[in-house]
Design an enzyme around this catalytic site. Sequence first.
Site, PDB file in Angstrom:
ATOM      1  N   SER A 111       0.832  -1.202   0.000  1.00 25.67           N
ATOM      2  CA  SER A 111       0.000   0.000   0.000  1.00 25.67           C
ATOM      3  C   SER A 111       0.872   1.260   0.000  1.00 25.67           C
ATOM      4  CB  SER A 111      -0.929  -0.087   1.214  1.00 25.67           C
ATOM      5  OG  SER A 111      -2.120   0.578   0.959  1.00 25.67           O
TER       6      SER A 111
ATOM      7  N   HIS B  40      -7.616  -5.626  -0.348  1.00 28.17           N
ATOM      8  CA  HIS B  40      -6.390  -4.896  -0.046  1.00 28.17           C
ATOM      9  C   HIS B  40      -5.704  -5.492   1.188  1.00 28.17           C
ATOM     10  CE1 HIS B  40      -4.027  -1.248  -0.446  1.00 28.17           C
ATOM     11  NE2 HIS B  40      -4.171  -0.995   0.848  1.00 28.17           N
TER      12      HIS B  40
END
Length: 429
Positions: A265, A406
């Site tokens: 990320s 994610h």
Amino acid sequence: MTDRRRFCLAGAAALASAQEPPGTNYDESKVPAYSLPDPLRFSGGGEVRSPGDWKRRRGEILRLFEREVYGRTAAGRPEGMRFEILSGAEPALGGAALRKQARIHFSANPDGPKMDLLMYFPPDSRGKAPVFLGLNFLGNQAVRNDPAVALNRNWQRNNEAAGIAGNRATEASRGAAAGRWAVERITAAGFALATACYADIAPDNERDAFRQGVLPLYYREGQQKPAPEEWGAIGAWAWGLSRALDYLEQEPLADARRVAVMGHSRLGKTALWAGAQDERFALVIANNSGCMGAALSRRRYGETVAAITKLAPHWFCGNFLKYAGREDDLPVDQHMLIALCAPRPVYVASAEEDRWADPRGEFLSLVHATPVYRLLGADGLPAREMPGLHQPVMGRLGYHIRAGGHNVTGYDWQQFIAFASRHFGVKGE
Ligand code: GCU
């Protein structure tokens, strides 16, 4: 676990509400026509024809990313930096690893900013192991429920589910991020893991990023924040990774010539920027790195420059903020960030439900970096079409997309280990 909770575990709870502004595009047919800047053409127009030309062009591109995106890194290795061993190599994790902890003091001032590096080596380590090096979000204590690991003391985003309260890590945070770090798998495959908390380098909030951590170490007299072309938080975190590598260069159990820098990320964006600047990193891995990581910005699919500069302006340099809504005016796009790592191996990983990070845009950056790899005599990405789920593609560049959201999963680590094993000449799993 819901996606929302996974997101919170990234230590990003307070940022989550700002996500997905109305009008976010998730429709491939609405991706505008765009033309990418050519990494193999000099700013002045001439073609880049040889590895020697590329050296010069690489310098140009690096300067553009510095001036317009992440900011210029203030300094290399600081003069007063020193290493302190907190605990020597000891058996840990029920015999699956040797644990060692070191503290990197970024200045001669013992009260100045410092970063704790947690290392797990293969249990039978005698020689030098290749290393996965990555920053973590919640503190080293969250990587494993291992009571010998020191609790992080720096500012963290509050996150009840992960045991962060009053902006500090509590005992309840031990092992909170264990699902993201396949330690036993890594050590069994003959690799070491070295990790440190990004909060040790610069706090991840707009108010404090410029007032605490390492950025103020480099201010001129009277300076309150970095100048518009100077580094922001991503630049600081990337610099911290290079300092961890300085440590690994003198660590007897680590092979500093085989360090894979990895991140998820915003820390995936950081890993790419670290690998782009510091050629000592032998391999780079960006997991779900998205906008201003591996994804092409000109596609404006999922997160856009307007969204990211609103969400976290402190991640970038001041000059970058003017590109909100003006992706086509950027002198670079993210395929050029990958090209800066050439001919070193780079692996990009996407997740199907992580549309905010634009999986196709992450894939296409590798495709468009490939001509630079070819010029340097390497194969780049051996695919032109996006592969299906769970069909990793591995050449000098590598890519996969997996099911789910994610996060960093065991599946992702399995591929990172396979990719690094192939390039580092390790037997692997
Ligand atoms: C937000 C942000 C992303 C970032 C992510 C993270 O979603 O919009 O750019 O990658 O946070 O770091 O968790």
